[in-house]
Design a protein around this motif. Structure first.
Motif, PDB file in Angstrom:
ATOM      1  N   LEU A 158       1.103  -0.913  -0.149  1.00 54.69           N
ATOM      2  CA  LEU A 158       0.117   0.033  -0.190  1.00 54.69           C
ATOM      3  C   LEU A 158       0.916   1.451   0.013  1.00 54.69           C
ATOM      4  N   TYR A 159       0.577   2.250  -0.619  1.00 54.47           N
ATOM      5  CA  TYR A 159       1.058   3.600  -1.208  1.00 54.47           C
ATOM      6  C   TYR A 159       0.219   4.424  -0.664  1.00 54.47           C
ATOM      7  N   ALA A 160       0.729   5.717   0.187  1.00 57.01           N
ATOM      8  CA  ALA A 160       0.131   6.526   0.692  1.00 57.01           C
ATOM      9  C   ALA A 160       0.610   8.332   0.653  1.00 57.01           C
ATOM     10  N   SER A 161       0.655   9.245  -0.437  1.00 57.40           N
ATOM     11  CA  SER A 161       1.151  10.398  -0.635  1.00 57.40           C
ATOM     12  C   SER A 161       0.669  11.328   0.489  1.00 57.40           C
ATOM     13  N   VAL A 162       1.647  11.938   1.333  1.00 53.80           N
ATOM     14  CA  VAL A 162       1.662  12.329   2.723  1.00 53.80           C
ATOM     15  C   VAL A 162       2.017  14.270   2.127  1.00 53.80           C
ATOM     16  N   GLY A 163       0.838  15.349   2.206  1.00 53.89           N
ATOM     17  CA  GLY A 163       1.181  16.318   1.805  1.00 53.89           C
ATOM     18  C   GLY A 163       2.338  17.014   2.600  1.00 53.89           C
ATOM     19  N   ASP A 164       2.987  18.085   2.308  1.00 53.43           N
ATOM     20  CA  ASP A 164       3.566  18.909   3.946  1.00 53.43           C
ATOM     21  C   ASP A 164       3.295  20.102   5.240  1.00 53.43           C
ATOM     22  N   ALA A 165       1.650  19.712   4.207  1.00 54.58           N
ATOM     23  CA  ALA A 165       0.367  20.032   5.475  1.00 54.58           C
ATOM     24  C   ALA A 165       1.403  21.794   6.000  1.00 54.58           C
ATOM     25  N   SER A 166       1.461  22.064   4.885  1.00 52.44           N
ATOM     26  CA  SER A 166       2.155  23.778   5.139  1.00 52.44           C
ATOM     27  C   SER A 166       3.073  23.975   5.738  1.00 52.44           C
ATOM     28  N   ASN A 167       3.659  22.846   5.787  1.00 49.42           N
ATOM     29  CA  ASN A 167       5.085  23.046   6.466  1.00 49.42           C
ATOM     30  C   ASN A 167       5.991  22.581   5.919  1.00 49.42           C
ATOM     31  N   PRO A 168       6.510  23.476   4.747  1.00 46.95           N
ATOM     32  CA  PRO A 168       7.247  22.744   4.060  1.00 46.95           C
ATOM     33  C   PRO A 168       8.835  21.863   4.074  1.00 46.95           C
ATOM     34  N   GLY A 169       9.433  22.243   5.566  1.00 46.72           N
ATOM     35  CA  GLY A 169      10.472  22.524   5.984  1.00 46.72           C
ATOM     36  C   GLY A 169      10.811  20.466   6.381  1.00 46.72           C
ATOM     37  N   GLN A 170       9.322  20.107   6.258  1.00 44.22           N
ATOM     38  CA  GLN A 170       9.279  18.379   6.559  1.00 44.22           C
ATOM     39  C   GLN A 170       9.330  17.555   6.187  1.00 44.22           C
ATOM     40  N   ALA A 171       9.672  18.066   4.230  1.00 45.08           N
ATOM     41  CA  ALA A 171       9.753  17.197   3.051  1.00 45.08           C
ATOM     42  C   ALA A 171      11.201  16.993   2.813  1.00 45.08           C
ATOM     43  N   GLN A 172      11.876  17.448   3.574  1.00 40.62           N
ATOM     44  CA  GLN A 172      13.527  16.910   3.651  1.00 40.62           C
ATOM     45  C   GLN A 172      14.148  16.264   4.645  1.00 40.62           C
ATOM     46  N   ASP A 173      13.416  16.361   5.946  1.00 39.87           N
ATOM     47  CA  ASP A 173      12.986  15.870   7.076  1.00 39.87           C
ATOM     48  C   ASP A 173      12.985  14.506   7.072  1.00 39.87           C
ATOM     49  N   LEU A 174      13.874  13.126   7.244  1.00 41.60           N
ATOM     50  CA  LEU A 174      13.169  11.417   7.285  1.00 41.60           C
ATOM     51  C   LEU A 174      12.891  11.357   8.192  1.00 41.60           C
ATOM     52  N   GLN A 175      12.728  12.141   9.895  1.00 42.03           N
ATOM     53  CA  GLN A 175      12.061  12.054  10.642  1.00 42.03           C
ATOM     54  C   GLN A 175      10.899  11.935  10.530  1.00 42.03           C
ATOM     55  N   ALA A 176      10.216  12.861   9.481  1.00 39.92           N
ATOM     56  CA  ALA A 176       8.621  13.034   9.475  1.00 39.92           C
ATOM     57  C   ALA A 176       8.509  12.905   8.691  1.00 39.92           C
ATOM     58  N   LEU A 177       7.044  12.157   8.537  1.00 35.40           N
ATOM     59  CA  LEU A 177       6.416  11.789   7.413  1.00 35.40           C
ATOM     60  C   LEU A 177       5.521  12.754   6.636  1.00 35.40           C
ATOM     61  N   GLY A 178       5.269  13.855   6.875  1.00 30.72           N
ATOM     62  CA  GLY A 178       5.313  15.425   5.821  1.00 30.72           C
ATOM     63  C   GLY A 178       5.819  15.342   5.060  1.00 30.72           C
ATOM     64  N   GLY A 179       5.056  15.478   3.246  1.00 30.75           N
ATOM     65  CA  GLY A 179       6.014  15.367   2.434  1.00 30.75           C
ATOM     66  C   GLY A 179       6.780  14.574   1.081  1.00 30.75           C
ATOM     67  N   LYS A 180       5.829  13.255   1.840  1.00 32.30           N
ATOM     68  CA  LYS A 180       6.222  12.120   1.962  1.00 32.30           C
ATOM     69  C   LYS A 180       5.506  11.650   0.757  1.00 32.30           C
ATOM     70  N   ILE A 181       5.891  10.132   0.521  1.00 33.32           N
ATOM     71  CA  ILE A 181       5.282   9.229  -0.105  1.00 33.32           C
ATOM     72  C   ILE A 181       5.981   7.730   1.098  1.00 33.32           C
ATOM     73  N   LEU A 182       5.050   7.158   1.128  1.00 34.17           N
ATOM     74  CA  LEU A 182       5.061   5.940   2.094  1.00 34.17           C
ATOM     75  C   LEU A 182       4.455   4.609   1.431  1.00 34.17           C
ATOM     76  N   ARG A 183       5.175   3.342   2.083  1.00 37.17           N
ATOM     77  CA  ARG A 183       4.826   2.962   1.114  1.00 37.17           C
ATOM     78  C   ARG A 183       4.918   1.513   3.191  1.00 37.17           C
ATOM     79  N   MET A 184       3.831   0.660   2.949  1.00 35.72           N
ATOM     80  CA  MET A 184       3.215  -0.257   3.532  1.00 35.72           C
ATOM     81  C   MET A 184       3.175  -1.349   3.704  1.00 35.72           C
TER      82      MET A 184
END
Length: 354
Positions: A158-184
């Motif tokens: 299952l793949y899911a997209s998570v937006g940056d939720a108006s916090n652009p910086g988290q898109a480059q933070d691998l410890q955050a799930l915002g601004g990512k495509i997830l795989r589970m």
């Protein structure tokens, strides 16, 4: 190459009215003399479509309803998510189905976005859903940029997209799930072969991905909203960094980030859901109000179909017969609703480029 507008497909010609809405008038004929009749009408801010046991389900963002849509055009409520926090772009968003009986829904609660799993019961016309099991919650949420698209990959994950939720910086933070495509895994656990150890993150540096699809050769593609410069169509690689917020569109000679294979000004695009059929990507555009085609073997080859005839387009899906279903999104607060909106229209690609 200048896009060719509305000349490459024949729209389905049989009108099938939704049971909960009045019969809308036919849509005006385009210059190409194609005709258009909706499969279903009277939907309220619909967001996602998925086939379940050859039966079409549609999510409604603000109402939290999951609707079953019959070939007759009639639609009935299968389930409703009652603890929804439908604010701005949040609400009931993406759906995904894993045979034989698992439905996944991405929705916004007061505590953030979440992914829930349901068991599908019954048959066409009588489908029902079990109580939801929450697989992942407290995902970043905001009035905008919630992501929300989900899909089952050819690997059964299952793949899911998570937006940056108006916090652009988290898109480059691998410890955050915002601004990512997830795989589970289907149960929500972390697959051992994910690119980052003990992490659901599959790719990062995304602003707001709302389209996910795979080509026949197993390549993964995603459509993404830019800010002021470029929207994007990307080939998604495990562990890839797609640049947001450091760059929009192609990074050029720098080469630090993965470049898109196609890009457009947001005023002409805003690509949401996408589907791939016979080597061509079909992207539902909101602000652009077109169904854009991109030939995957030659991404510079594009056509713009429908040309504003249906208004804002939220999702596109390949049906079991090999045609395309297009979902409009004119009742979401940003469109100009016409009689019968929102609608699902079946189109036949015919000789469309790609």
């Amino acid at each position: 190459m200048k896009p060719i507008r509305g000349t490459c497909l024949l729209l389905g010609a049989v009108f099938l009215a939704g049971c909960s809405a009045p019969t809308p008038p036919p849509l005006p004929a385009a210059e190409s003399q194609t005709t258009s009749k909706p499969l279903a009408s009277g939907l309220e801010a619909p967001w996602s479509m998925v086939y379940v046991k050859d039966t079409l389900l549609v999510s409604e963002r603000d109402s939290g309803r999951i609707l079953e849509v019959a070939e007759s055009g009639q639609h009935r409520e299968v389930s409703r998510i009652n603890d929804l926090a439908a604010k701005g772009e949040g609400g009931l968003l993406g759906l995904a189905f894993l045979a034989p009986d698992k439905l996944y829904a991405y929705s916004t609660a007061e505590s953030g976005n979440r992914i829930q799993q349901f068991t599908v019961q019954g048959s066409a016309g009588h489908l029902s859903l079990s109580a939801p099991q929450t697989l992942l919650d407290s995902l970043p949420s905001a009035n905008i940029h919630n992501g929300g698209r989900m899909a089952i990959g050819p690997d059964g994950m299952l793949y899911a997209s998570v937006g940056d939720a108006s916090n652009p910086g988290q898109a480059q933070d691998l410890q955050a799930l915002g601004g990512k495509i997830l795989r589970m895994a289907p149960d929500g656990s972390i697959p051992e072969d994910n690119p980052f150890e003990n992490s659901l993150v599959y790719s990062y540096g995304h602003r707001n991905v709302q389209g996910l699809a795979w080509s026949d050769d197993g390549s993964m593609y995603a459509s993404e909203f830019g800010q002021n410069t470029f929207d994007e169509l990307n080939v998604i690689e495990a562990g890839g960094n797609y640049g947001w917020p450091e760059v929009e569109g192609k990074d050029g000679a720098n080469g630090q980030y993965t470049d898109p294979i196609a890009q457009w000004p947001p005023s002409e695009a805003s690509p949401s859901g996408m589907a791939i059929l016979d080597g061509t990507a079909y992207l539902a555009n909101l602000r652009g109000e077109v169904l854009r085609t991109v030939a995957l073997h030659a991404p510079a080859t594009e056509h713009e179909l429908l040309d504003g005839r249906l208004g804002r387009l939220r999702d596109v899906l390949v049906d079991p017969g090999g045609s395309l279903l297009v979902l409009t999104n004119n009742t979401d607060g940003r469109g100009r609703p016409g009689p019968g909106d929102d609608r699902i229209v079946r189109i036949h690609p015919g000789q469309a480029d790609g």
